[in-house]
Write a protein that holds these residues in place. Structure first.
Motif, short mmCIF file in Angstrom:
data_model
loop_
_atom_site.label_atom_id
_atom_site.label_comp_id
_atom_site.label_asym_id
_atom_site.label_seq_id
_atom_site.Cartn_x
_atom_site.Cartn_y
_atom_site.Cartn_z
N LEU A 270 -3.36 80.90 33.31
CA LEU A 270 -2.75 82.19 32.96
C LEU A 270 -3.31 82.72 31.65
N MET A 271 -3.66 81.82 30.75
CA MET A 271 -4.19 82.23 29.46
C MET A 271 -5.70 82.49 29.52
N LEU A 272 -6.43 81.66 30.27
CA LEU A 272 -7.88 81.73 30.28
C LEU A 272 -8.44 82.85 31.16
N GLN A 273 -7.78 83.14 32.26
CA GLN A 273 -8.31 84.15 33.19
C GLN A 273 -8.56 85.50 32.52
N PRO A 274 -7.61 86.04 31.74
CA PRO A 274 -7.88 87.32 31.07
C PRO A 274 -9.02 87.23 30.04
N LEU A 275 -9.16 86.07 29.37
CA LEU A 275 -10.24 85.92 28.40
C LEU A 275 -11.60 85.94 29.09
N GLU A 283 0.07 89.85 25.00
CA GLU A 283 0.88 88.63 24.84
C GLU A 283 0.03 87.36 24.84
N ILE A 284 -1.28 87.48 24.50
CA ILE A 284 -2.15 86.31 24.51
C ILE A 284 -1.65 85.25 23.54
N ALA A 285 -1.04 85.65 22.42
CA ALA A 285 -0.52 84.66 21.46
C ALA A 285 0.57 83.82 22.11
N ALA A 286 1.45 84.45 22.86
CA ALA A 286 2.51 83.71 23.53
C ALA A 286 1.93 82.76 24.58
N GLU A 289 0.62 79.74 22.84
CA GLU A 289 1.70 78.85 22.44
C GLU A 289 2.28 78.09 23.62
N SER A 290 2.27 78.70 24.81
CA SER A 290 2.77 77.99 26.00
C SER A 290 1.85 76.81 26.35
N CYS A 291 0.61 76.88 25.87
CA CYS A 291 -0.34 75.77 26.05
C CYS A 291 -0.37 74.86 24.83
N ARG A 292 0.61 75.01 23.96
CA ARG A 292 0.74 74.21 22.74
C ARG A 292 -0.45 74.39 21.80
N LEU A 293 -0.96 75.62 21.73
CA LEU A 293 -2.03 75.98 20.81
C LEU A 293 -1.49 76.94 19.77
N ASP A 294 -1.91 76.77 18.52
CA ASP A 294 -1.48 77.62 17.42
C ASP A 294 -2.36 78.87 17.39
N PRO A 295 -1.79 80.07 17.57
CA PRO A 295 -2.61 81.30 17.60
C PRO A 295 -3.43 81.52 16.33
N ALA A 341 -12.35 76.03 29.02
CA ALA A 341 -11.44 75.33 28.10
C ALA A 341 -11.43 76.01 26.75
N ILE A 342 -10.25 76.03 26.14
CA ILE A 342 -10.09 76.41 24.74
C ILE A 342 -9.53 75.18 24.04
N VAL A 343 -10.23 74.68 23.02
CA VAL A 343 -9.76 73.50 22.30
C VAL A 343 -9.51 73.87 20.84
N GLN A 344 -8.45 73.33 20.31
CA GLN A 344 -8.07 73.58 18.92
C GLN A 344 -8.67 72.48 18.06
N ILE A 345 -9.40 72.86 17.01
CA ILE A 345 -10.04 71.87 16.14
C ILE A 345 -9.53 72.05 14.72
N ASP A 346 -9.84 71.09 13.87
CA ASP A 346 -9.44 71.20 12.47
C ASP A 346 -10.20 72.34 11.82
N PRO A 347 -9.56 73.06 10.89
CA PRO A 347 -10.25 74.16 10.20
C PRO A 347 -11.50 73.64 9.48
N LEU A 348 -12.53 74.47 9.44
CA LEU A 348 -13.74 74.08 8.72
C LEU A 348 -13.48 74.12 7.23
N PRO A 349 -14.05 73.18 6.47
CA PRO A 349 -13.85 73.19 5.01
C PRO A 349 -14.36 74.50 4.41
N ASP A 350 -13.66 74.96 3.38
CA ASP A 350 -14.09 76.17 2.69
C ASP A 350 -15.50 75.97 2.14
N GLY A 351 -16.33 76.97 2.37
CA GLY A 351 -17.69 76.91 1.86
C GLY A 351 -18.62 76.03 2.66
N ASP A 352 -18.17 75.56 3.83
CA ASP A 352 -19.03 74.72 4.67
C ASP A 352 -20.03 75.61 5.39
N THR A 353 -21.22 75.65 4.86
CA THR A 353 -22.24 76.52 5.46
C THR A 353 -23.05 75.81 6.53
#
Length: 524
Positions: A270-275, A283-286, A289-295, A341-353
């Protein structure tokens, strides 16, 4: 049931002819045949009953013995009716291949033997299931309440050293640590073994027995399996029953996980088809969240599939096995003929070029390593994964999905059996080419390069190589001639011939770009 149990039934009057020391062999089923090579119908552990109608000459016995040995049967029961006694050449051939043989008297029917085996196996199965439930009642209840298999396995295994592994060699649970190289070897054996259970020897006195847990034949790529220290063919009934109980528990846990994943896939679709279609709703944010992903998180998009272009539930489980251990928060579903697939990863460090505009190198390397571990189980099919650059929040999600799809098409167009390509590994023109329909790419390549390729075949003129070198030297006559080991005048003649054949002028920038892109397509 053991072979000795069958031979010990006085009413059958069976006589052991070879393999007297192998009466401990387990009997799992029976099979009656008069085929010279019945191996295609055998799965291991059978008592093969045969009237010897296949034996025309003594060498036939060697063919038959080799076939049943290869299939891993427990024993051969040979009828005496055809020859009055079991031919010595069959007894000798089976002895050479380590297959026990017993003689079935003329007056005893194969039906009587199969009934005896069937009755014993039914009683054993009923008794064994009751024992499993009684022994592991608390563990079964704990699994149903979402307890972790890794926490439960040591107590369930008791004195059995065992490990639950995925097809990539990932350790799901175990009674002790297991070396990386051994995990990889066990997984490779699980994927390639013709039949399960399978015993793997890793040293002169070291054996591991591999068991599938509810795995459908040919569906091992996304499955788990149980590896136990020791040779299952030499176990006593109590140990065999204990391991069968562990396999039952593992099958229950895997079935529970698969039910949970099927629900998650529906939400992910339901979330991936529109993307994928480029029409992301408000309502993509909702839906995230239904897939336990932080918008507001950092995401990567993955696209995967096979060379057949028809992913099924197996392809989904493969992607889940590869991606989820690295990114537990993920939404994975089949959309059209691709797995998205959409996977949630750790934020990249600031200034990580180092990773700007590209997926984290460690993540890509681990995906590539896990995917390649599955190569032995692909049976000639090709598997490709495309990975986008990281994107923060909702704004870039649709673009990330498109990037991953382009990288996937580029990976699938290559020659590797398992190809993993991240968008950061591709130059911008490679991503653009990946988005062009395959037929259009082929037509562009043919139109520009076919004339000079055909000229090369006819005259051995090396024009394609000359063109490639000239463009890579930025049109420098001196450097190109030096690399080609020719005089500058020879190079000028070749370039003139290329221009005549293609209708392009290499002093023009746009013509150079066209020819460069055609060469890039030539290399794919």
């Amino acid at each position: 049931m053991r072979l000795n149990d069958l031979l010990g039934q006085a009413n059958l009057r069976l006589t052991m002819l070879s393999g007297h020391s192998q009466g401990h062999r387990a009997i799992r089923q029976f099979f009656t045949t008069d085929l010279l090579d019945p191996s295609r119908y055998l799965s291991g552990g059978e008592v093969v009953l045969t009237g010897l109608m296949w034996r025309r000459t003594p060498p036939d016995s060697e063919v038959f013995a080799a076939a049943v040995a290869r299939a891993g049967v427990s024993a051969v029961g040979a009828g005496a009716a055809a020859f009055g006694t079991v031919p010595a050449d069959l007894v000798e051939a089976c002895a050479r291949h380590g297959v026990p043989v017993f003689e079935v008297p003329v007056e005893v029917s194969f039906t009587a033997i199969s009934d005896a085996i069937g009755t014993a196996l039914r009683v054993e199965k009923a008794t064994g299931l009751a024992a499993v439930v009684n022994r592991h009642q608390g563990l079964i209840a704990a699994l149903s309440e979402d307890a972790h298999l890794a926490d439960l396995l040591p107590s369930a295994a008791a004195d059995i050293s065992c490990w639950v592994l995925s097809a990539t060699g990932r350790l799901v649970a175990g009674t002790s640590p297991l070396a990386d190289d051994l995990r990889a070897r066990l997984a490779r054996t699980f994927l390639t073994a013709p039949r399960l259970p399978h015993v793997l020897g890793v040293a002169r006195d070291k054996r591991y027995s591999l068991f599938a847990a509810g795995t459908h034949p040919g569906r091992r790529l996304g499955a788990w399996f149980l590896a136990c220290a020791g040779d299952a063919t030499a176990w006593d009934p109590d140990r065999r029953l204990a391991v069968e109980g562990l396999v039952t528990l593992l099958a229950l846990e895997r079935a529970h996980l698969d039910r949970h994943l099927r629900v998650e896939r529906r939400l992910a679709a339901l979330m991936l088809q529109p993307l994928v279609s480029g029409t992301a709703p408000a309502e993509i944010a909702a839906r995230l969240e239904s897939c336990r992903l932080d918008p507001n998180a950092t995401f990567l998009a993955l696209t995967a599939g096979t060379s057949t272009g028809a992913p099924d539930e197996l392809a989904l489980t493969v992607v889940e096995e590869i991606a989820r251990p690295l990114a537990p928060s993920a939404a994975i579903a089949e959309i059209g003929d691709e797995v998205q697939a959409i996977v949630q990863i750790d934020p990249l460090p600031d200034g990580d070029t180092a990773t700007v505009g590209a997926a984290p190198p460690d993540f890509v390397a681990q995906i590539r390593r896990a995917a390649r571990a599955l190569t032995p189980g692909l049976a000639g099919a090709r598997f490709a994964i495309g990975i986008s650059a990281p994107t923060n929040g909702l704004a870039g999600l649709d673009g990330a999905v498109e990037e991953a799809r382009h990288a996937y098409r580029y990976a699938l167009a290559g020659q590797e059996q398992v190809a993993v390509v991240s968008s950061g590994e591709l130059s911008s023109h490679a991503l653009l080419l990946a988005g062009v329909p395959a037929e259009a790419r082929r037509a562009f390549h043919r139109r520009l390069l076919r004339p000079i390729a055909e000229y090369d075949r006819s005259h051995d003129a090396h024009l394609v190589h000359t063109l490639d070198t000239f463009l890579r030297c930025d049109g420098s006559w001196t450097r190109s001639a030096k690399l080609l080991h020719v005089h500058v005048n020879t190079l000028r003649y070749r370039i003139q011939r290329i221009e005549q054949l293609t209708g392009r002028q290499l002093h023009r920038f746009d013509d150079r770009v066209d020819l460069y892109l055609a060469l890039e397509l030539h290399r794919q």
